[in-house]
Design a protein around this motif. Structure first.
Motif, PDB file in Angstrom:
ATOM      1  N   ALA A  23       0.832  -1.209   0.000  1.00  0.00           N
ATOM      2  CA  ALA A  23       0.000   0.000   0.000  1.00  0.00           C
ATOM      3  C   ALA A  23       0.865   1.258   0.000  1.00  0.00           C
ATOM      4  N   ALA A  24       1.919   1.266   0.812  1.00  0.00           N
ATOM      5  CA  ALA A  24       2.800   2.432   0.872  1.00  0.00           C
ATOM      6  C   ALA A  24       3.521   2.645  -0.459  1.00  0.00           C
ATOM      7  N   MET A  25       3.984   1.553  -1.058  1.00  0.00           N
ATOM      8  CA  MET A  25       4.670   1.667  -2.345  1.00  0.00           C
ATOM      9  C   MET A  25       3.724   2.168  -3.431  1.00  0.00           C
ATOM     10  N   ALA A  26       2.486   1.688  -3.434  1.00  0.00           N
ATOM     11  CA  ALA A  26       1.500   2.147  -4.422  1.00  0.00           C
ATOM     12  C   ALA A  26       1.227   3.635  -4.246  1.00  0.00           C
ATOM     13  N   GLN A  27       1.131   4.098  -3.009  1.00  0.00           N
ATOM     14  CA  GLN A  27       0.886   5.512  -2.757  1.00  0.00           C
ATOM     15  C   GLN A  27       2.071   6.352  -3.231  1.00  0.00           C
ATOM     16  N   CYS A  28       3.268   5.908  -2.935  1.00  0.00           N
ATOM     17  CA  CYS A  28       4.465   6.631  -3.373  1.00  0.00           C
ATOM     18  C   CYS A  28       4.538   6.693  -4.895  1.00  0.00           C
ATOM     19  N   ARG A  29       4.353   5.576  -5.535  1.00  0.00           N
ATOM     20  CA  ARG A  29       4.418   5.533  -7.005  1.00  0.00           C
ATOM     21  C   ARG A  29       3.297   6.337  -7.642  1.00  0.00           C
ATOM     22  N   GLY A  30       2.124   6.330  -7.011  1.00  0.00           N
ATOM     23  CA  GLY A  30       0.977   7.080  -7.534  1.00  0.00           C
ATOM     24  C   GLY A  30       1.198   8.575  -7.512  1.00  0.00           C
ATOM     25  N   ALA A  31       2.124   9.032  -6.692  1.00  0.00           N
ATOM     26  CA  ALA A  31       2.455  10.454  -6.612  1.00  0.00           C
ATOM     27  C   ALA A  31       3.623  10.775  -7.546  1.00  0.00           C
ATOM     28  N   ALA A  32       3.792   9.985  -8.601  1.00  0.00           N
ATOM     29  CA  ALA A  32       4.868  10.162  -9.587  1.00  0.00           C
ATOM     30  C   ALA A  32       6.235   9.951  -8.957  1.00  0.00           C
ATOM     31  N   GLY A  33       6.294   9.024  -8.001  1.00  0.00           N
ATOM     32  CA  GLY A  33       7.550   8.755  -7.313  1.00  0.00           C
ATOM     33  C   GLY A  33       8.286   7.570  -7.889  1.00  0.00           C
ATOM     34  N   ARG A  34       9.087   7.781  -8.890  1.00  0.00           N
ATOM     35  CA  ARG A  34       9.935   6.697  -9.385  1.00  0.00           C
ATOM     36  C   ARG A  34      11.038   6.468  -8.353  1.00  0.00           C
ATOM     37  N   GLY A  35      11.537   5.280  -8.277  1.00  0.00           N
ATOM     38  CA  GLY A  35      12.612   4.988  -7.334  1.00  0.00           C
ATOM     39  C   GLY A  35      12.147   4.803  -5.900  1.00  0.00           C
ATOM     40  N   CYS A  36      10.858   4.526  -5.700  1.00  0.00           N
ATOM     41  CA  CYS A  36      10.332   4.342  -4.345  1.00  0.00           C
ATOM     42  C   CYS A  36      10.911   3.087  -3.708  1.00  0.00           C
ATOM     43  N   ARG A  37      11.153   3.147  -2.413  1.00  0.00           N
ATOM     44  CA  ARG A  37      11.637   1.987  -1.658  1.00  0.00           C
ATOM     45  C   ARG A  37      11.090   2.051  -0.234  1.00  0.00           C
ATOM     46  N   VAL A  38      10.964   0.916   0.385  1.00  0.00           N
ATOM     47  CA  VAL A  38      10.534   0.848   1.779  1.00  0.00           C
ATOM     48  C   VAL A  38      11.748   1.211   2.644  1.00  0.00           C
ATOM     49  N   VAL A  39      11.607   2.234   3.475  1.00  0.00           N
ATOM     50  CA  VAL A  39      12.730   2.662   4.319  1.00  0.00           C
ATOM     51  C   VAL A  39      12.495   2.408   5.803  1.00  0.00           C
ATOM     52  N   ILE A  40      11.266   2.028   6.169  1.00  0.00           N
ATOM     53  CA  ILE A  40      10.984   1.715   7.573  1.00  0.00           C
ATOM     54  C   ILE A  40       9.720   0.878   7.651  1.00  0.00           C
ATOM     55  N   TRP A  41       9.708  -0.007   8.621  1.00  0.00           N
ATOM     56  CA  TRP A  41       8.537  -0.808   8.942  1.00  0.00           C
ATOM     57  C   TRP A  41       8.514  -0.979  10.449  1.00  0.00           C
ATOM     58  N   PHE A  42       7.327  -0.911  11.049  1.00  0.00           N
ATOM     59  CA  PHE A  42       7.211  -1.074  12.497  1.00  0.00           C
ATOM     60  C   PHE A  42       5.819  -1.582  12.826  1.00  0.00           C
ATOM     61  N   ARG A  43       5.693  -2.156  14.009  1.00  0.00           N
ATOM     62  CA  ARG A  43       4.414  -2.707  14.457  1.00  0.00           C
ATOM     63  C   ARG A  43       4.196  -2.292  15.901  1.00  0.00           C
TER      64      ARG A  43
END
Length: 91
Positions: A23-43
């Motif tokens: 979901a986070a990657m889709a949101q980043c890419r949807g904002a014209a964000g090429r080169g998106c990567r996951v930089v943090i995950w937490f629970r």
């Protein structure tokens, strides 16, 4: 987060890590964000992303203020004038 464009995406309270990351990657890419990567995950915690002119940092902790401080400290290893851009706590 997309270092080339500065775009980011985030997700919270997903049932799985994969679901949240997708979901986070889709949101980043949807904002014209090429080169998106996951930089943090937490629970069951709080997280933050900080950016500066020459880099970024992320951090997490049990409280939002500490997550912000951790992200800023991480960002300051690469850049000056870092600012927290996005912050979130999970339920």
């Amino acid at each position: 987060y997309s270092p080339p464009t500065g775009q980011w995406g985030w997700a919270r309270n997903y049932r799985s890590r994969a679901g949240a990351e997708n979901a986070a990657m889709a949101q980043c890419r949807g904002a014209a964000g090429r080169g998106c990567r996951v930089v943090i995950w937490f629970r069951n915690a709080c997280g933050a992303l900080a950016t500066g002119p020459r880099g970024y940092g992320s951090g997490w902790a049990s409280r939002q203020a500490q997550a912000n401080a951790n992200a800023l400290a991480s960002c300051r290893q690469h850049s000056r004038n870092c600012q927290v851009r996005v912050r979130v706590c999970t339920g």
